[in-house]
Scaffold this motif. Structure first.
Motif, mmCIF file in Angstrom:
data_model
loop_
_atom_site.group_PDB
_atom_site.id
_atom_site.type_symbol
_atom_site.label_atom_id
_atom_site.label_comp_id
_atom_site.label_asym_id
_atom_site.label_seq_id
_atom_site.Cartn_x
_atom_site.Cartn_y
_atom_site.Cartn_z
ATOM 1 N N PHE A 89 0.640 -1.177 0.040
ATOM 2 C CA PHE A 89 0.021 0.127 -0.008
ATOM 3 C C PHE A 89 0.729 1.173 -0.045
ATOM 4 O O PHE A 89 1.503 1.294 0.809
ATOM 5 C CB PHE A 89 -0.885 -0.056 1.158
ATOM 6 N N THR A 90 0.452 2.145 -0.713
ATOM 7 C CA THR A 90 1.434 3.311 -1.025
ATOM 8 C C THR A 90 0.233 4.709 -1.021
ATOM 9 O O THR A 90 -0.892 4.560 -0.836
ATOM 10 C CB THR A 90 2.173 3.473 -2.272
ATOM 11 N N PRO A 245 16.071 -2.433 -0.554
ATOM 12 C CA PRO A 245 15.843 -1.959 0.751
ATOM 13 C C PRO A 245 14.902 -1.106 1.164
ATOM 14 O O PRO A 245 14.186 -0.808 0.226
ATOM 15 C CB PRO A 245 17.258 -1.076 0.875
ATOM 16 N N PRO A 246 14.317 -1.079 2.492
ATOM 17 C CA PRO A 246 13.243 -0.279 2.579
ATOM 18 C C PRO A 246 13.469 1.090 2.337
ATOM 19 O O PRO A 246 14.673 1.786 2.156
ATOM 20 C CB PRO A 246 13.457 -0.357 4.220
ATOM 21 N N PHE A 259 19.606 -0.333 19.826
ATOM 22 C CA PHE A 259 20.624 0.714 19.435
ATOM 23 C C PHE A 259 21.839 0.070 18.534
ATOM 24 O O PHE A 259 22.461 0.878 17.957
ATOM 25 C CB PHE A 259 21.022 1.618 20.798
ATOM 26 N N ALA A 260 22.043 -1.203 18.572
ATOM 27 C CA ALA A 260 23.061 -1.483 17.988
ATOM 28 C C ALA A 260 22.673 -1.842 16.607
ATOM 29 O O ALA A 260 23.661 -1.788 15.572
ATOM 30 C CB ALA A 260 23.579 -2.922 18.565
ATOM 31 N N LYS A 261 21.610 -2.613 16.435
ATOM 32 C CA LYS A 261 20.939 -2.980 14.860
ATOM 33 C C LYS A 261 19.568 -3.083 15.027
ATOM 34 O O LYS A 261 18.910 -3.512 15.833
ATOM 35 C CB LYS A 261 21.899 -4.239 14.738
ATOM 36 N N THR A 262 19.079 -2.921 13.846
ATOM 37 C CA THR A 262 17.583 -2.925 13.608
ATOM 38 C C THR A 262 17.547 -4.188 12.349
ATOM 39 O O THR A 262 18.137 -4.089 11.359
ATOM 40 C CB THR A 262 17.077 -1.607 12.909
ATOM 41 N N THR A 263 16.656 -4.836 12.647
ATOM 42 C CA THR A 263 16.328 -5.801 11.463
ATOM 43 C C THR A 263 14.947 -5.642 11.136
ATOM 44 O O THR A 263 13.915 -5.343 11.690
ATOM 45 C CB THR A 263 16.225 -7.292 11.785
ATOM 46 N N TYR A 264 14.578 -5.801 9.871
ATOM 47 C CA TYR A 264 13.284 -5.341 8.929
ATOM 48 C C TYR A 264 12.147 -6.555 8.995
ATOM 49 O O TYR A 264 12.610 -7.589 8.977
ATOM 50 C CB TYR A 264 13.741 -4.897 7.698
ATOM 51 N N ALA A 265 11.009 -5.687 9.048
ATOM 52 C CA ALA A 265 9.879 -6.930 8.886
ATOM 53 C C ALA A 265 9.695 -7.779 7.586
ATOM 54 O O ALA A 265 10.418 -7.243 6.679
ATOM 55 C CB ALA A 265 8.648 -6.229 9.342
ATOM 56 N N ASP A 266 8.939 -8.823 7.579
ATOM 57 C CA ASP A 266 8.726 -9.211 5.999
ATOM 58 C C ASP A 266 7.812 -8.507 5.307
ATOM 59 O O ASP A 266 7.371 -7.576 5.878
ATOM 60 C CB ASP A 266 8.150 -10.697 6.602
ATOM 61 N N PHE A 271 7.949 -2.311 3.511
ATOM 62 C CA PHE A 271 7.849 -0.914 2.889
ATOM 63 C C PHE A 271 6.515 -0.175 3.405
ATOM 64 O O PHE A 271 6.341 0.819 2.875
ATOM 65 C CB PHE A 271 7.546 -1.236 1.309
ATOM 66 N N GLU A 272 6.016 -0.426 4.467
ATOM 67 C CA GLU A 272 5.011 0.301 4.912
ATOM 68 C C GLU A 272 5.086 0.877 6.406
ATOM 69 O O GLU A 272 4.357 0.386 7.354
ATOM 70 C CB GLU A 272 3.840 -0.697 5.133
ATOM 71 N N ALA A 273 6.042 1.914 6.109
ATOM 72 C CA ALA A 273 6.245 2.392 7.556
ATOM 73 C C ALA A 273 5.315 3.256 8.178
ATOM 74 O O ALA A 273 5.025 3.742 7.610
ATOM 75 C CB ALA A 273 7.869 3.199 7.393
#
Length: 404
Positions: A89-90, A245-246, A259-266, A271-273
């Motif tokens: 969705f955009t 990438p996102p 604070f060290a690292k973020t992993t992204y959702a599936d 792409f829906e922040a």
């Protein structure tokens, strides 16, 4: 066959007067009008289930989440995408193109090539120019001819092993040209390039099939397809969406944050922040349901009748020139009247209750190609009538008498 009067009754906005005349709305390429089903669905969301999605355990949050994801599945089915998580969705076509153009910085280097066509909307030019500026890649343009058709021999010649992505519109908003995207997709893939299709002008008029087209990305805006503003879709093949990438960082698009690292959702949440346009996403599904109920075979057939009739009638106006005479066109007629400026034509017919578009239609390179400051544009939808076209023709003749 369509019952046009019954369909028109579904659109409350059409039942009004502008400057003392019945509204004739011929600016559908800019935005479509909304049926009562869509208007009611917006009110229902805010009146009954308004809540944030995906994050709450309470009743309203679950209900809103279910409706939002059901809309995603409707659009997946409508586009014949393999998976619902390939539907992002955009806020509209521009947002979708920017997601892909931004992400492609990962795959493009100096000396590579990004290909667009000479008839693109600014939103399918500028993001790619920005990508080229960031990476040192070169923007390559498929030229067009005087009829407003892409020169496919030149496309074949320009396509090379350096081409990383080809981004073209399905239908030109300025000229109405229906581009040979299946050929473009096939040849681009043979050269190892990805393909993005701008479907903003196509989705209101036809039902594109992602499996048949085999494009890598396809994007459109809901507001041009009887849906709400601020709604849209980016379809992407799973393998490409996983590689990109996102586009934005924030809530919802993460799996874990330290604070060290973020992993992204599936997918699709990667792409829906942030909080999305929940109402817009849900109601876009309602708009798709409405169009499917009208039937795209019916829409295609009837809009072709309007295009043929409008083309014939407008050519009765002495000194009128149609800009964009491709063999395959959608229901868009851009025109000029000798001795007049398109803005003046638009302003005068507005006084007679007729809404058309004037200017460069966010396609300045197209107008530069034809050596024009702009055109007047009448764009038809399935709720328009031949009688309205007659009104337009008489209004243009009157404007001509006033101006020349």
């Amino acid at each position: 066959m369509l019952d046009i009067q019954a369909i028109r009754a579904d659109f409350p906005i059409l039942n009004q007067q502008v400057n003392g005349k019945p509204l004739v709305y011929f600016d559908n390429a800019a935005t479509s009008q909304k049926p009562k089903a869509v208007i009611d669905a917006i009110m229902k969301y805010y009146g009954e289930i308004n809540s944030n999605i995906h994050r709450g355990v309470h009743y309203l949050s679950q209900k809103a989440t279910d409706a939002y994801e059901a809309s995603r599945q409707k659009i997946q089915k409508h586009l014949n995408a393999k998976h619902d998580y390939e539907i992002i969705f955009t806020s509209g076509t521009t947002h979708g193109i920017n997601i892909v153009a931004s992400g492609f910085a990962k795959f493009v280097k100096e000396g590579d090539e990004v290909m667009v066509s000479a008839m693109e909307h600014h939103s399918n030019i500028v993001p790619w120019q920005m990508l080229c500026e960031r990476t040192g890649a070169n923007l390559v343009v498929i030229p067009m001819n005087e009829q407003g058709e892409l020169i496919m021999d030149e496309f074949d010649r320009l396509l090379s092993g350096k081409t990383r992505i080809v981004a073209v519109n399905h239908i030109s908003n300025a000229l109405g040209t229906v581009n040979p995207i299946q050929y473009i997709i096939k040849k681009a893939h043979e050269a190892g390039a990805a393909v993005l299709i701008d479907g903003a002008q196509a989705v209101p008029h036809m039902k594109p099939d992602m499996q048949e087209l085999d494009c890598d990305f396809y994007t459109f805006s809901g507001h041009k397809a009887c849906g709400p503003t601020g709604s849209g879709v980016l379809y992407g093949k799973e393998e490409w969406l996983n590689k990109l990438p996102p586009y934005q960082g924030g809530g919802e698009m993460i799996k874990e944050v330290t604070f060290a690292k973020t992993t992204y959702a599936d997918l699709p949440h990667k792409f829906e922040a942030g909080t999305p346009g929940i109402a817009s996403g849900i109601v876009l599904g309602t708009a798709i349901d409405y169009l499917d109920a009208v039937g795209f075979d019916n829409i295609i057939r009837y809009e072709q009748e309007l295009l043929d009739y409008g083309t014939e009638r407008l050519q009765e106006v002495e000194g009128l020139r149609i800009v964009g005479t491709a063999t395959h066109k959608a229901s868009v007629i851009s025109f000029l009247v000798e001795g007049t400026h398109p803005y003046d034509i638009g302003a005068i017919v507005d006084k007679m209750g007729i809404a058309i578009r004037t200017g460069n239609h966010c396609t300045q390179p197209v107008m530069d190609f034809f050596g024009l400051p702009g055109t007047a544009r009448a764009s038809f939808a399935f709720y328009n009538t031949k009688e309205e076209i007659d009104i337009l023709v008489e209004a243009v003749k009157k404007a001509q008498r006033m101006l020349v």
